[in-house]
Motif scaffolding. Structure first.
Motif, PDB file in Angstrom:
ATOM      1  N   LEU A 170      26.736  24.967  62.958  1.00  0.00           N
ATOM      2  CA  LEU A 170      25.949  23.874  62.644  1.00  0.00           C
ATOM      3  C   LEU A 170      25.599  23.905  61.076  1.00  0.00           C
TER       4      LEU A 170
ATOM      5  N   PHE B  77      21.608  20.541  72.335  1.00  0.00           N
ATOM      6  CA  PHE B  77      22.448  21.371  72.555  1.00  0.00           C
ATOM      7  C   PHE B  77      23.520  21.064  73.858  1.00  0.00           C
ATOM      8  N   HIS B  78      23.057  20.412  74.641  1.00  0.00           N
ATOM      9  CA  HIS B  78      24.198  19.695  75.734  1.00  0.00           C
ATOM     10  C   HIS B  78      25.120  18.990  75.173  1.00  0.00           C
TER      11      HIS B  78
ATOM     12  N   ARG C 117      16.659  29.022  77.191  1.00  0.00           N
ATOM     13  CA  ARG C 117      16.287  29.347  75.583  1.00  0.00           C
ATOM     14  C   ARG C 117      15.002  30.314  75.647  1.00  0.00           C
TER      15      ARG C 117
ATOM     16  N   LEU D 180      22.545  27.520  75.631  1.00  0.00           N
ATOM     17  CA  LEU D 180      21.151  27.110  74.977  1.00  0.00           C
ATOM     18  C   LEU D 180      20.704  25.656  75.352  1.00  0.00           C
ATOM     19  N   ALA D 181      21.524  25.035  76.208  1.00  0.00           N
ATOM     20  CA  ALA D 181      20.808  23.518  76.723  1.00  0.00           C
ATOM     21  C   ALA D 181      19.868  23.591  77.902  1.00  0.00           C
ATOM     22  N   ASP D 182      19.393  24.626  78.259  1.00  0.00           N
ATOM     23  CA  ASP D 182      18.600  24.627  79.147  1.00  0.00           C
ATOM     24  C   ASP D 182      17.505  25.260  78.760  1.00  0.00           C
ATOM     25  N   PRO D 183      15.947  24.776  79.091  1.00  0.00           N
ATOM     26  CA  PRO D 183      14.788  25.397  78.550  1.00  0.00           C
ATOM     27  C   PRO D 183      14.620  26.709  78.964  1.00  0.00           C
TER      28      PRO D 183
ATOM     29  N   ALA E  91      18.228  21.748  65.216  1.00  0.00           N
ATOM     30  CA  ALA E  91      19.097  22.769  66.143  1.00  0.00           C
ATOM     31  C   ALA E  91      19.124  24.116  65.319  1.00  0.00           C
TER      32      ALA E  91
ATOM     33  N   PHE F 232      26.644  26.846  73.363  1.00  0.00           N
ATOM     34  CA  PHE F 232      25.861  25.542  73.490  1.00  0.00           C
ATOM     35  C   PHE F 232      25.332  25.357  74.825  1.00  0.00           C
ATOM     36  N   HIS F 233      26.507  25.189  75.757  1.00  0.00           N
ATOM     37  CA  HIS F 233      25.898  25.096  77.086  1.00  0.00           C
ATOM     38  C   HIS F 233      24.775  26.068  77.662  1.00  0.00           C
TER      39      HIS F 233
ATOM     40  N   LEU G 172      32.059  28.501  71.401  1.00  0.00           N
ATOM     41  CA  LEU G 172      30.864  27.610  71.225  1.00  0.00           C
ATOM     42  C   LEU G 172      30.486  26.761  72.384  1.00  0.00           C
ATOM     43  N   ASP G 173      31.796  26.588  73.322  1.00  0.00           N
ATOM     44  CA  ASP G 173      31.189  25.765  74.495  1.00  0.00           C
ATOM     45  C   ASP G 173      30.448  26.306  75.511  1.00  0.00           C
TER      46      ASP G 173
ATOM     47  N   LEU H  94      15.990  19.525  72.150  1.00  0.00           N
ATOM     48  CA  LEU H  94      16.951  20.759  72.012  1.00  0.00           C
ATOM     49  C   LEU H  94      17.697  20.607  73.346  1.00  0.00           C
ATOM     50  N   ASP H  95      17.176  20.248  74.465  1.00  0.00           N
ATOM     51  CA  ASP H  95      18.157  20.204  75.893  1.00  0.00           C
ATOM     52  C   ASP H  95      19.237  19.369  75.243  1.00  0.00           C
TER      53      ASP H  95
ATOM     54  N   LEU I 252      26.127  19.199  72.059  1.00  0.00           N
ATOM     55  CA  LEU I 252      27.152  20.070  71.272  1.00  0.00           C
ATOM     56  C   LEU I 252      27.954  20.967  72.112  1.00  0.00           C
ATOM     57  N   ALA I 253      27.637  20.914  73.494  1.00  0.00           N
ATOM     58  CA  ALA I 253      28.263  22.087  74.431  1.00  0.00           C
ATOM     59  C   ALA I 253      29.687  21.464  74.868  1.00  0.00           C
TER      60      ALA I 253
END
Lengths: 115, 115
Positions: B88, A14-15, B23, B17-20, A84, B14-15, B10-11, A10-11, A17-18
């Motif tokens: 999505l 989502f990255h 999340r 959400l890109a970090d564990p 996702a 999603f950014h 969304l930028d 997912l990292d 998609l950012a």
DNA sequence: TTGATTGTTAAGCACATGCTTAAGTATTCG
DNA sequence: CGAATACTTAAGCATGTGCTTAACAATCAA
């Protein structure tokens, strides 16, 4: 290999998609496969920049590609998009169930009176 | 203001959400509100680091918070999660409809023969 | 074979990110 | 009041990101 045959973490999903350029590429590929230069055409950006975005997308498992002759054909991997979406769906429903219970609790103790 | 009263772009969603770590914070908050130190407890990371993650989440509109006394209470914003999920969902379904049409086309011209 | 097309690789640069530690500010408790 | 709690702010640092240009393949078409 980077991921389990493209199964995404997912990292990186989502990255990937950012970034608005990458989301636009994903949106385009959801309408069907395209070559690298076709994908690049809408953007005011050098071809190497697009190639780098495609590398991020491919590394994340959202996109795969195959080179035939001198053309690289890119396409979407719907399963990764679904993963996702599923992560978000699970959290959202759990949050909303909680809000429903809260609302139920509030109605039970302070019933909404009509007018 | 950063966003339209927290309505997310969304930028940044999603950014975020890109970090564990972020999340995990989102997942925790989907079970109910929590203070900053409660959120920090599971992580081997300084408190300021967690505060910075919370700022990213709040800027994205995924989380909101309110300070009461010396305690800041954080909670999830389900609408923002839903927005990301919806983006999505739209792409995925359009990609899958396309695949269905393709499959239909292939079956029409080369019908799958039983055994 | 020559030249145009399609992509690839490498280097570099400005800026963002994810942490850290150190030193603050409020707020509550005894 | 004085001390403990719960953050908050600021500075700094290593690494990552998103682009650029320049130079290099590889393939196809005339």
């Amino acid at each position: 290999m980077l991921n389990n045959q493209g199964a995404a973490d997912l990292d990186s999903v989502f990255h990937a998609l950012a970034d608005p350029t990458r989301r636009a590429i994903v949106a385009r590929l959801c309408e069907g496969p395209a070559s690298v230069s076709e994908l690049a055409k809408p953007f005011a950006m050098s071809l190497p920049a697009i190639v780098q975005h495609l590398q991020v997308l491919e590394h994340s498992g959202l996109v795969r590609s195959e080179k035939i002759g001198r053309v690289r054909s890119c396409s979407i991997v719907p399963g990764t998009v679904r993963e996702a979406e599923a992560w978000l769906g699970l959290r959202r429903t759990s949050a909303e169930r909680r809000l429903d219970r809260l609302e139920g609790f509030l109605n039970q103790n302070h019933p909404a009176k009509p007018i």
